[in-house]
Scaffold this active site. Structure first.
Site, PDB file in Angstrom:
ATOM      1  N   ASP A 105      62.029  21.669  56.924  1.00  0.00           N
ATOM      2  CA  ASP A 105      61.334  21.291  58.160  1.00  0.00           C
ATOM      3  C   ASP A 105      60.638  22.454  58.847  1.00  0.00           C
ATOM      4  O   ASP A 105      59.868  22.252  59.780  1.00  0.00           O
ATOM      5  CB  ASP A 105      62.332  20.659  59.129  1.00  0.00           C
ATOM      6  CG  ASP A 105      62.817  19.314  58.603  1.00  0.00           C
ATOM      7  OD1 ASP A 105      64.037  19.112  58.504  1.00  0.00           O
ATOM      8  OD2 ASP A 105      61.957  18.486  58.241  1.00  0.00           O
ATOM      9  N   HIS A 148      71.190  24.750  56.815  1.00  0.00           N
ATOM     10  CA  HIS A 148      71.288  23.551  55.975  1.00  0.00           C
ATOM     11  C   HIS A 148      72.734  23.392  55.522  1.00  0.00           C
ATOM     12  O   HIS A 148      73.441  24.351  55.266  1.00  0.00           O
ATOM     13  CB  HIS A 148      70.379  23.684  54.741  1.00  0.00           C
ATOM     14  CG  HIS A 148      70.071  22.385  54.091  1.00  0.00           C
ATOM     15  ND1 HIS A 148      70.934  21.795  53.212  1.00  0.00           N
ATOM     16  CD2 HIS A 148      69.036  21.541  54.229  1.00  0.00           C
ATOM     17  CE1 HIS A 148      70.432  20.651  52.799  1.00  0.00           C
ATOM     18  NE2 HIS A 148      69.279  20.454  53.410  1.00  0.00           N
TER      19      HIS A 148
HETATM   20  C1  SDX Z   1      67.283  18.105  56.859  1.00  0.00           C
HETATM   21  O1  SDX Z   1      71.352  17.210  54.182  1.00  0.00           O
HETATM   22  C2  SDX Z   1      70.108  17.272  53.790  1.00  0.00           C
HETATM   23  O2  SDX Z   1      69.873  17.376  52.572  1.00  0.00           O
HETATM   24  C3  SDX Z   1      69.060  17.164  54.885  1.00  0.00           C
HETATM   25  C4  SDX Z   1      67.607  17.422  54.463  1.00  0.00           C
HETATM   26  C5  SDX Z   1      67.087  16.340  53.528  1.00  0.00           C
HETATM   27  O3  SDX Z   1      66.142  16.627  52.766  1.00  0.00           O
HETATM   28  O4  SDX Z   1      67.566  15.179  53.658  1.00  0.00           O
HETATM   29  O5  SDX Z   1      67.487  18.694  53.824  1.00  0.00           O
HETATM   30  C6  SDX Z   1      66.678  17.407  55.685  1.00  0.00           C
HETATM   31  O6  SDX Z   1      67.936  17.471  57.654  1.00  0.00           O
HETATM   32  C7  SDX Z   1      67.103  19.593  56.985  1.00  0.00           C
HETATM   33  C8  SDX Z   1      67.858  20.182  58.228  1.00  0.00           C
HETATM   34  C9  SDX Z   1      66.969  19.944  59.446  1.00  0.00           C
HETATM   35  N1  SDX Z   1      67.697  20.292  60.687  1.00  0.00           N
HETATM   36  C10 SDX Z   1      67.447  21.417  61.355  1.00  0.00           C
HETATM   37  O7  SDX Z   1      66.635  22.275  60.996  1.00  0.00           O
HETATM   38  C11 SDX Z   1      68.241  21.547  62.663  1.00  0.00           C
HETATM   39  C12 SDX Z   1      68.789  22.966  62.807  1.00  0.00           C
HETATM   40  N2  SDX Z   1      69.837  23.200  61.833  1.00  0.00           N
HETATM   41  C13 SDX Z   1      71.212  22.985  62.227  1.00  0.00           C
HETATM   42  O8  SDX Z   1      71.418  22.055  63.245  1.00  0.00           O
HETATM   43  C14 SDX Z   1      72.207  22.960  61.088  1.00  0.00           C
HETATM   44  O9  SDX Z   1      71.921  24.051  60.305  1.00  0.00           O
HETATM   45  C15 SDX Z   1      72.300  21.725  60.212  1.00  0.00           C
HETATM   46  C16 SDX Z   1      72.471  20.493  61.011  1.00  0.00           C
HETATM   47  C17 SDX Z   1      71.070  21.595  59.370  1.00  0.00           C
HETATM   48  C18 SDX Z   1      73.491  21.919  59.275  1.00  0.00           C
HETATM   49  O10 SDX Z   1      74.632  21.875  60.086  1.00  0.00           O
HETATM   50  P1  SDX Z   1      76.074  22.129  59.439  1.00  0.00           P
HETATM   51  O11 SDX Z   1      76.045  22.138  57.957  1.00  0.00           O
HETATM   52  O12 SDX Z   1      77.027  21.197  60.123  1.00  0.00           O
HETATM   53  O13 SDX Z   1      76.335  23.624  59.840  1.00  0.00           O
HETATM   54  P2  SDX Z   1      77.232  24.085  61.043  1.00  0.00           P
HETATM   55  O14 SDX Z   1      76.791  23.387  62.288  1.00  0.00           O
HETATM   56  O15 SDX Z   1      78.663  23.976  60.625  1.00  0.00           O
HETATM   57  O16 SDX Z   1      76.796  25.610  61.175  1.00  0.00           O
HETATM   58  C19 SDX Z   1      77.510  26.647  60.522  1.00  0.00           C
HETATM   59  C20 SDX Z   1      77.332  27.875  61.440  1.00  0.00           C
HETATM   60  C21 SDX Z   1      77.758  27.620  62.885  1.00  0.00           C
HETATM   61  O17 SDX Z   1      78.120  28.848  63.444  1.00  0.00           O
HETATM   62  P3  SDX Z   1      79.694  29.313  63.411  1.00  0.00           P
HETATM   63  O18 SDX Z   1      80.510  28.153  63.973  1.00  0.00           O
HETATM   64  O19 SDX Z   1      79.995  29.615  61.970  1.00  0.00           O
HETATM   65  O20 SDX Z   1      79.740  30.557  64.308  1.00  0.00           O
HETATM   66  O21 SDX Z   1      75.934  28.213  61.503  1.00  0.00           O
HETATM   67  C22 SDX Z   1      75.491  28.055  62.859  1.00  0.00           C
HETATM   68  C23 SDX Z   1      76.486  27.177  63.548  1.00  0.00           C
HETATM   69  O22 SDX Z   1      76.499  27.425  64.956  1.00  0.00           O
HETATM   70  N3  SDX Z   1      74.153  27.407  62.781  1.00  0.00           N
HETATM   71  C24 SDX Z   1      73.098  27.720  63.523  1.00  0.00           C
HETATM   72  C25 SDX Z   1      72.052  26.908  63.072  1.00  0.00           C
HETATM   73  N4  SDX Z   1      72.485  26.123  62.090  1.00  0.00           N
HETATM   74  C26 SDX Z   1      73.789  26.438  61.905  1.00  0.00           C
HETATM   75  N5  SDX Z   1      72.948  28.606  64.529  1.00  0.00           N
HETATM   76  C27 SDX Z   1      71.711  28.660  65.085  1.00  0.00           C
HETATM   77  N6  SDX Z   1      70.647  27.924  64.711  1.00  0.00           N
HETATM   78  C28 SDX Z   1      70.785  27.034  63.718  1.00  0.00           C
HETATM   79  N7  SDX Z   1      69.735  26.291  63.318  1.00  0.00           N
END
Ligand code: SDX
Length: 429
Positions: A369, A312
């Protein structure tokens, strides 16, 4: 800015330039640097893809502490609201800033029923869609179409027009969701009933048929109320920001909500609840239940796969909504006397995430989710309707954020800047 406490200034020094930027805090001591004078004073802008460090507004609606896993709507904790309120109470709270008393609750409930029907011409829209149409597409089309069937009324005040829009969106979008489902399974639609309240009406429109004499289950009704409350708002998330961006251009509320529905559809946002189920089903079918492989794929930087329902932008601890959803999933299954192997698998994935430093070191925990889809599934709601359920829950939050944007004295049309990196001037000759 009357709502904040100024703390002094932050000095930005670059080459021979130096600027003192005001620093202030909000009611929960969150601090910000006010950079509104930056470009005028220095000619420079900030660079912040995804707005990870950028605040767009002051807001009285929702507070999130991502480190402590706190979520409050208008100061009330999400756990209290989910336990003690109906969804329509929370919708009223988000839009009006106060919980309704009994009289206000009953009047609001009555208005929602009065506006629960869709114009019959709108009902025929569904006939034009293919059965396999994703209901988020139809929901977005229905939202913006409300502006054509229910234009502004000249003979009532601006506030009354807004109240009509709020009630129509909350009520008719719920009806549209049920109609979309019925259309997708080839069943006759079920009209809203005057005798049923908001959630019961939805369940009846979804599951009643001429041959099953469906009776609304109070266990499912209570679970639906809780789920919609968990989704009701989440401050400046992607879809809320889209709703406000569209509204900042002066577009009407229906059009703004329609855009928000499209943003929520994305698999990285609200679409994740559907993708969690598809991911769990793939683990069973393709990986024979081997959680280790999906965990390794999620950690592999060469693999675009993300663990759906995990991570998140704001929560770097366990999403408080996920805790409620996880317990509710177990309660609904137990009370309905059913079991679901995907729930056991989900818990196995969660345990693997919580034990793996890749996730813990990045603050990646189950989000809202991760378990909500499993609860919808237990309630008999099909997977492609999960994000629609998220949208129905989020409508009051989008409306509240849009109204706050519209009334913001500092409000301007949203228009971020950029740093150009393309070709410098070149001749056509
Ligand atoms: C919602 O914003 C809100 O409030 C949204 C929400 C709401 O109520 O409106 O809460 C609803 O959208 C919840 C999130 C639902 N999405 C998912 O579950 C999809 C999976 N999650 C990711 O795609 C991700 O965690 C996000 C999109 C939710 C957040 O992305 P960010 O903040 O841009 O984080 P990032 O991509 O910069 O990740 C930071 C690190 C990275 O690794 P490094 O570059 O540090 O090595 O964490 C890793 C990412 O690769 N990472 C994950 C991951 N999520 C982040 N690695 C594996 N699996 C994941 N799910």
């Amino acid at each position: 800015m009357s709502k904040v406490n100024e703390l002094g200034t932050a000095k930005l020094t670059y080459e021979d330039k130096s600027i003192d930027l005001p620093v202030f805090v909000g009611s929960e001591q969150e601090a910000a640097v006010d950079i509104r004078a930056l470009r005028k004073e220095t000619g420079m802008i900030t660079y912040d893809p995804g707005f990870v460090n950028t605040g767009c507004c002051l807001s009285d609606i929702t507070f999130i502490d991502g480190e402590k896993g706190i979520l409050r709507y208008r100061g009330y904790d999400i756990n209290d609201l989910a336990e003690k309120c109906e969804f329509i109470d929370v919708a009223y709270l988000l839009v009006h800033g106060v919980l309704p008393n009994k009289e206000q609750h009953d009047e609001f409930s009555q208005h929602l029923n009065t506006h629960s029907l869709m114009h019959e011409d709108m009902r025929h829209f569904f006939d034009a869609y293919p059965d396999h149409a994703h209901p988020m597409a139809t929901l977005s089309a229905m939202a913006v179409s409300l502006s054509t069937f229910y234009p502004e009324l000249d003979d009532v005040s601006l506030q009354e027009n807004i109240d009509f829009k709020v009630t129509r969106l909350l009520s008719k979008m719920r009806t549209a969701a049920a109609f979309a489902y019925k259309k997708s399974i080839g069943h006759p639609i079920v009209y809203p009933s005057h005798d049923l309240k908001y959630c019961e009406n939805f369940l009846n429109m979804m599951f009643h048929t001429p041959v099953n004499n469906y009776q609304v289950d109070p266990v499912v009704t209570k679970a639906l109320n809780k789920l919609l409350i968990l989704h009701a708002d989440h401050e400046q998330n992607c879809s809320a920001s889209v709703v406000k961006m569209v509204g900042s251009a002066g577009a009407n509320l229906y059009a703004s909500i329609s855009a928000g529905i499209c943003a929520l559809w994305g698999p990285l946002h609200g679409g994740a609840n559907q993708h969690v189920i598809e991911m769990l089903e793939r683990i069973i079918v393709e990986d024979k239940g081997d959680v280790k492989r999906v965990i390794e794929r999620a950690k592999d930087k060469n693999d675009p796969f993300r663990l759906m329902g995990v991570g998140h932008r704001v929560y770097k601890s366990y999403d408080p909504r996920a805790k409620v959803a996880k317990q509710m999933c177990k309660d609904v299954l137990a009370q309905m006397g059913v079991s679901d192997p995907l729930v056991d698998l989900a818990q196995e994935v969660e345990e693997a995430v919580l034990a793996d430093d890749y996730f813990v070191s990045r603050g990646l925990y189950p989000n809202i989710d991760f378990y909500t889809g499993l609860t919808y599934r237990a309630m008999g709601i099909p997977t492609n309707m999960f994000t629609v359920m998220f949208a129905i829950g989020r409508i009051p939050g989008w409306i509240a954020q849009w109204l706050e944007m519209r009334d913001d004295p500092h409000g301007r049309i949203g228009r971020p800047r950029q740093i150009y990196t393309g070709p410098t001037q070149r001749s056509m000759s």
